[in-house]
Design a protein around this motif. Sequence first.
Motif, PDB file in Angstrom:
ATOM      1  N   MET A   9       0.841  -1.189   0.000  1.00 50.85           N
ATOM      2  CA  MET A   9       0.000   0.000   0.000  1.00 50.85           C
ATOM      3  C   MET A   9       0.878   1.241   0.000  1.00 50.85           C
ATOM      4  N   ASN A  10       0.377   2.331  -0.564  1.00 51.07           N
ATOM      5  CA  ASN A  10       1.081   3.602  -0.531  1.00 51.07           C
ATOM      6  C   ASN A  10       0.711   4.362   0.734  1.00 51.07           C
ATOM      7  N   ALA A  11       1.719   4.866   1.425  1.00 52.58           N
ATOM      8  CA  ALA A  11       1.460   5.657   2.624  1.00 52.58           C
ATOM      9  C   ALA A  11       0.993   7.054   2.233  1.00 52.58           C
ATOM     10  N   ARG A  12       0.014   7.582   2.944  1.00 53.62           N
ATOM     11  CA  ARG A  12      -0.374   8.983   2.763  1.00 53.62           C
ATOM     12  C   ARG A  12       0.740   9.863   3.315  1.00 53.62           C
ATOM     13  N   SER A  13       1.108  10.891   2.577  1.00 53.62           N
ATOM     14  CA  SER A  13       2.157  11.801   3.028  1.00 53.62           C
ATOM     15  C   SER A  13       1.645  13.235   3.055  1.00 53.62           C
ATOM     16  N   HIS A  14       2.021  13.951   4.094  1.00 48.58           N
ATOM     17  CA  HIS A  14       1.667  15.360   4.240  1.00 48.58           C
ATOM     18  C   HIS A  14       2.937  16.116   4.611  1.00 48.58           C
ATOM     19  N   CYS A  15       3.130  17.293   4.020  1.00 43.27           N
ATOM     20  CA  CYS A  15       4.345  18.065   4.285  1.00 43.27           C
ATOM     21  C   CYS A  15       3.997  19.520   4.575  1.00 43.27           C
ATOM     22  N   PHE A  16       4.600  20.058   5.633  1.00 44.42           N
ATOM     23  CA  PHE A  16       4.517  21.479   5.950  1.00 44.42           C
ATOM     24  C   PHE A  16       5.900  22.077   5.748  1.00 44.42           C
ATOM     25  N   SER A  17       5.987  23.208   5.067  1.00 45.14           N
ATOM     26  CA  SER A  17       7.259  23.871   4.840  1.00 45.14           C
ATOM     27  C   SER A  17       7.248  25.221   5.544  1.00 45.14           C
ATOM     28  N   LEU A  18       8.270  25.466   6.380  1.00 44.48           N
ATOM     29  CA  LEU A  18       8.264  26.647   7.230  1.00 44.48           C
ATOM     30  C   LEU A  18       9.633  27.308   7.285  1.00 44.48           C
ATOM     31  N   ASN A  19       9.650  28.643   7.279  1.00 43.74           N
ATOM     32  CA  ASN A  19      10.813  29.408   7.697  1.00 43.74           C
ATOM     33  C   ASN A  19      10.722  29.586   9.207  1.00 43.74           C
ATOM     34  N   VAL A  20      11.828  29.360   9.920  1.00 47.00           N
ATOM     35  CA  VAL A  20      11.788  29.319  11.381  1.00 47.00           C
ATOM     36  C   VAL A  20      13.031  29.975  11.958  1.00 47.00           C
ATOM     37  N   ASP A  21      12.870  30.721  13.040  1.00 46.26           N
ATOM     38  CA  ASP A  21      13.998  31.198  13.822  1.00 46.26           C
ATOM     39  C   ASP A  21      14.525  30.041  14.671  1.00 46.26           C
ATOM     40  N   GLU A  22      15.837  29.911  14.784  1.00 44.50           N
ATOM     41  CA  GLU A  22      16.408  28.757  15.491  1.00 44.50           C
ATOM     42  C   GLU A  22      15.920  28.651  16.928  1.00 44.50           C
ATOM     43  N   SER A  23      15.622  29.780  17.564  1.00 52.10           N
ATOM     44  CA  SER A  23      15.215  29.759  18.967  1.00 52.10           C
ATOM     45  C   SER A  23      13.894  29.034  19.198  1.00 52.10           C
ATOM     46  N   CYS A  24      13.084  28.886  18.153  1.00 53.48           N
ATOM     47  CA  CYS A  24      11.780  28.248  18.320  1.00 53.48           C
ATOM     48  C   CYS A  24      11.637  26.970  17.496  1.00 53.48           C
ATOM     49  N   ALA A  25      12.735  26.471  16.938  1.00 56.01           N
ATOM     50  CA  ALA A  25      12.658  25.274  16.106  1.00 56.01           C
ATOM     51  C   ALA A  25      12.107  24.085  16.886  1.00 56.01           C
ATOM     52  N   ASP A  26      12.577  23.904  18.133  1.00 54.24           N
ATOM     53  CA  ASP A  26      12.074  22.803  18.956  1.00 54.24           C
ATOM     54  C   ASP A  26      10.566  22.910  19.159  1.00 54.24           C
ATOM     55  N   GLU A  27      10.103  24.124  19.470  1.00 59.50           N
ATOM     56  CA  GLU A  27       8.686  24.302  19.788  1.00 59.50           C
ATOM     57  C   GLU A  27       7.800  24.091  18.569  1.00 59.50           C
ATOM     58  N   VAL A  28       8.297  24.429  17.397  1.00 62.87           N
ATOM     59  CA  VAL A  28       7.524  24.177  16.181  1.00 62.87           C
ATOM     60  C   VAL A  28       7.311  22.676  16.009  1.00 62.87           C
ATOM     61  N   VAL A  29       8.386  21.899  16.160  1.00 61.07           N
ATOM     62  CA  VAL A  29       8.272  20.448  16.048  1.00 61.07           C
ATOM     63  C   VAL A  29       7.351  19.889  17.122  1.00 61.07           C
ATOM     64  N   VAL A  44       7.905  17.879   8.288  1.00 62.73           N
ATOM     65  CA  VAL A  44       8.042  19.322   8.482  1.00 62.73           C
ATOM     66  C   VAL A  44       9.383  19.727   7.883  1.00 62.73           C
ATOM     67  N   GLU A  45       9.330  20.491   6.796  1.00 57.58           N
ATOM     68  CA  GLU A  45      10.546  21.030   6.195  1.00 57.58           C
ATOM     69  C   GLU A  45      10.826  22.391   6.806  1.00 57.58           C
ATOM     70  N   MET A  46      12.036  22.560   7.323  1.00 56.31           N
ATOM     71  CA  MET A  46      12.348  23.754   8.087  1.00 56.31           C
ATOM     72  C   MET A  46      13.563  24.460   7.504  1.00 56.31           C
ATOM     73  N   ASN A  47      13.456  25.772   7.380  1.00 55.66           N
ATOM     74  CA  ASN A  47      14.549  26.607   6.904  1.00 55.66           C
ATOM     75  C   ASN A  47      14.851  27.654   7.976  1.00 55.66           C
ATOM     76  N   LEU A  48      16.054  27.610   8.556  1.00 48.50           N
ATOM     77  CA  LEU A  48      16.431  28.586   9.574  1.00 48.50           C
ATOM     78  C   LEU A  48      16.729  29.932   8.934  1.00 48.50           C
ATOM     79  N   VAL A  49      16.226  30.994   9.532  1.00 47.84           N
ATOM     80  CA  VAL A  49      16.383  32.334   8.974  1.00 47.84           C
ATOM     81  C   VAL A  49      17.010  33.258  10.008  1.00 47.84           C
TER      82      VAL A  49
END
Length: 219
Positions: A1-21, A125-130
């Motif tokens: 079976m194919n797994a359903r996949s969902h992706c969120f892409s976000l720009n994030v400040d490093e100080s809150c990366a943990d909290e976003v996850v 969750v795709e994350m880009n530190l800014v």
Amino acid sequence: MNARSHCFSLNVDESCADEVVLSLFHTLLFHRATGKFKYHKEENYSIGSLGFVDTDCRNIDVTYVRAASAQLDSMLREEAAAFRSDLSKAPNKYVGQIHLEFFEKRRGRWPLRGFDVVPWEIWSVEMNLVTFRSESEREIFMNKLGSSIIDKIIQIAEMIASCEYVPKTPICSDLDLVFDTSYPDIQPYLHRIYHTFGGDNRQPVRSTVSRLFKETFPI
């Protein structure tokens, strides 16, 4: 079976990366968990209650609901911290992805084959530190990020409510094939967390991307 996949892409400040996850993955696991099963016979069971905790983030204006399990919270915090640490050193302009994969085990057709691991849902969750030129610029960004996370928490609830497949409730002897029974106070579906970097987002199974949510903030 194919797994359903969902992706969120976000720009994030490093100080809150943990909290976003934590806010997103705790939301997912709260919806993908039950209270502990108690079987009376092989197919007859009752389900215990699932406690919850309202959790306020420190660095972003977000409150989310998580399961009242200290052990689950500790596991997620370790995974989020490891991802943030590796992300800050990632060679591809601080871009990385962290994934929460739900799977089930199926007995092989032959006695000595053991179990087949079959993913059925993957959240990424795709994350880009800014960085920022000024504190006022950072403050504006963080306010927008908080609103974006709240929107995604709502989207998660809506997508889970409309999902087409979850593993069927197992008989007592098959409980460990569907649920992680290692927690004393909660019973999530079997899952694993891993992260990737440099655009290498290859999955161990074929999957179909059902939605891609991108949030780009001016900085």
